[in-house]
Design an enzyme around this catalytic site. Structure first.
Site, short mmCIF file in Angstrom:
data_model
loop_
_atom_site.label_atom_id
_atom_site.label_comp_id
_atom_site.label_asym_id
_atom_site.label_seq_id
_atom_site.Cartn_x
_atom_site.Cartn_y
_atom_site.Cartn_z
N ARG A 125 48.18 31.51 37.13
CA ARG A 125 48.20 30.10 36.73
C ARG A 125 48.49 29.98 35.24
O ARG A 125 49.26 29.11 34.82
CB ARG A 125 46.85 29.45 37.05
N ASN A 149 38.05 23.84 40.33
CA ASN A 149 39.09 24.86 40.19
C ASN A 149 39.66 25.24 41.56
O ASN A 149 39.69 26.41 41.95
CB ASN A 149 38.52 26.09 39.48
N HIS A 173 42.13 28.20 41.41
CA HIS A 173 43.25 27.59 40.69
C HIS A 173 43.77 28.51 39.59
O HIS A 173 44.98 28.64 39.40
CB HIS A 173 42.82 26.24 40.10
N CYS A 174 42.87 29.15 38.88
CA CYS A 174 43.27 30.02 37.77
C CYS A 174 44.07 31.23 38.25
O CYS A 174 44.89 31.76 37.49
CB CYS A 174 42.04 30.53 37.03
N ARG A 175 43.87 31.67 39.47
CA ARG A 175 44.43 32.94 39.93
C ARG A 175 45.60 32.76 40.89
O ARG A 175 46.06 33.73 41.49
CB ARG A 175 43.33 33.76 40.59
#
Length: 496
Positions: free
Chosen positions: A134, A301, A349-351
């Site tokens: 992300r 997230n 979400h970050c990954r």
């Protein structure tokens, strides 16, 4: 759509998921989400392999997360569970970035044993430093309906990660526009209609070279977005906006809620109030929803991919509460929860990085509100662009509507004098009736899309105004009134 939640018992989590994460980069194959002590000494190396270019020329649009998507980008060794990849592969192409051919073989073996749909997987061999796709992955734009990539400078001295957008652009044959702006994907959320938001991290990390207005100008030039930059919520951490907020559609923002006494309690409440007072691209105030995130949970997230929402779970008693917030907020979507090695400021979400459909049917429409409609038929003005390049199917251009929850009907839209613009008229209804509607379109590529994206379950709504009598109705009314007056006069005359 049915709702399905992937709950794993605590014992199963340790028996099954820990082996899955044995090869995960959070062990030894990945740098952490934060800057290491060693990296803090190498900040001057940020962007050393970045390739800058001029800004795109043409009509530019930065797509939103909920728009039609075809894939998702992740990295091996993994930062997400195999079960999540298996679910994503049901509908999407899972693109995995691997460092070597051997890593690709390892990933394929794990995917096969984990139930991943291998026909929906592809691999790009490129070295990486971490699994935060992300943050360092490509930002997708459409330039005159052609999909392209914007490559920002990753805000870490991690040269392998920083050039991944270039590698993906080469692999997929997409133009890559190199933007000389230090930024990160987790600190950028776009509503797909010319506006995006970040925290002031973007200003602070560029203040040696760029003023705030120059940052804003660059975001407009490369992404086509007017830019809203917000003050920090947390006193520390990575300061990414996806740690506490998420667009669910162009007028709905999900904002983190915390217990009283939490250091961010007052700031989050003030931020939610502020956002509720801002005007969205649909010329309406934002609807701000809250989701309770006690310490250690990052429920905002999540990632929206097609008609599914993938939500991080934490073996917390609040998991079911968080899932219900998504259920209530996003009718028609399938809400799926997954356990993982998530952190307080880092989860699904970050990954992961979603990939929009390059040939999508983009439908742009500002929904009618109670204040917009007047007596008579209700005009539904819509812009429809077929990024596939294929002609629209004229008989598929429809406005579906329902009155007071009744059966769905439709009217066909016709083109206006303006390019890509169409209009259809919902017939006038009795004043006070609730009208629900959504727009549908199809093109010769076989794509069928609706606005809103999920269609009927999240249909637009307005209340029909009182109807003004027509000239014929006024004539009848006047005739009846005159007859009534004549009858009254005749009766009075007879009585006298």
């Amino acid at each position: 759509m049915k709702s399905r939640v992937v709950f794993l018992l605590l014992s199963l989590y340790f028996i099954v998921l820990v082996p899955v994460f044995a090869e995960s980069p959070d062990r030894e194959d990945s740098l952490p989400i934060y800057l290491t002590d060693e990296e803090l000494q190498r900040l001057d190396e940020i962007g050393i392999r970045h390739r800058s270019t001029s800004a795109p020329v043409g009509e530019i649009r930065n797509s939103a997360e909920w728009e039609p998507s075809v894939g998702v980008i992740i990295r091996w060794p993994l930062g997400i569970p195999i079960s999540l990849i298996a679910e994503m592969s049901e509908d999407l192409i899972v693109t995995t970035i691997v460092g070597t051919q051997q890593q690709q073989s390892n990933a394929q073996s794990s995917y096969t044993s984990g139930g991943v749909n291998m026909s929906n997987t592809e691999f790009i061999i490129a070295p990486t430093d971490s699994y935060w796709t992300r943050d360092y992955g490509p930002w997708f734009i459409f330039v005159d309906n052609e999909m392209a990539i914007v490559d920002q400078v990753y805000n870490r001295p991690r040269p392998n990660d920083d050039v991944i957008p270039q590698a993906i652009g080469t692999e997929w044959g997409l133009t890559v526009y190199g933007m000389d702006l230090i930024h990160t994907g987790g600190n950028h959320m776009s509503e797909g209609l010319g506006m995006s938001m970040s925290t002031r991290l973007v200003y602070d990390e560029n203040d040696d070279d760029l003023t705030a207005s120059e940052v804003d100008a660059m975001m407009l030039a490369y992404l086509g977005n007017d830019y809203t930059v917000l003050e920090y919520i947390e006193s520390g951490g990575i300061h990414h906006i996806d740690c506490w907020a998420k667009f669910l559609n162009p007028t709905t923002i999900l904002v983190k809620d915390v217990p009283p006494g939490h250091p961010s309690y007052d700031l989050l409440n003030a931020r939610a109030l502020f956002l509720s007072q801002q005007t969205s691209a649909w010329d309406q105030p934002y609807t701000v929803l809250r989701i309770f995130c006690p310490s250690g949970t990052a429920y905002t997230n999540s990632i929206i991919l097609r008609d599914k929402v993938f939500v991080p779970l934490f073996n917390s008693s609040y998991d079911s509460v968080a899932l219900q917030v998504y259920e209530d907020a996003m009718p028609g979507y399938e809400i799926l929860g997954f356990l993982g090695s998530w952190l307080d400021d880092d989860a699904i979400h970050c990954r992961t990085m979603g990939v929009p459909d390059a040939g999508m049917l983009f439908i742009d429409h500002v929904p009618l509100t109670d204040d917009d409609v007047s007596a008579g038929d209700y005009p539904i003005l819509t812009t429809i662009k077929a990024c596939s390049g294929q002609p629209l199917l004229s008989d598929s251009l429809r406005v579906h509507y329902s009155v007071n929850g009744g059966s769905w009907q439709y009217v066909t839209m016709q083109s206006t004098k303006l390019q890509d613009e169409y209009i259809g008229y919902i017939p006038s209804q009795v004043g006070g009736s609730e009208i629900s509607y959504y727009v549908e379109a199809a093109d010769e590529s076989g794509r069928v899309e609706t606005h809103p994206y999920i269609g009927a379950p999240w249909a637009h709504k307005f209340i029909a105004p009182p109807q003004v009598p027509t000239l014929d109705e006024w004539g009848i009314f006047l005739t009846l009134a005159l007859l009534t007056v004549a009858i009254i006069k005749k009766r009075k005359s007879a009585q006298s």
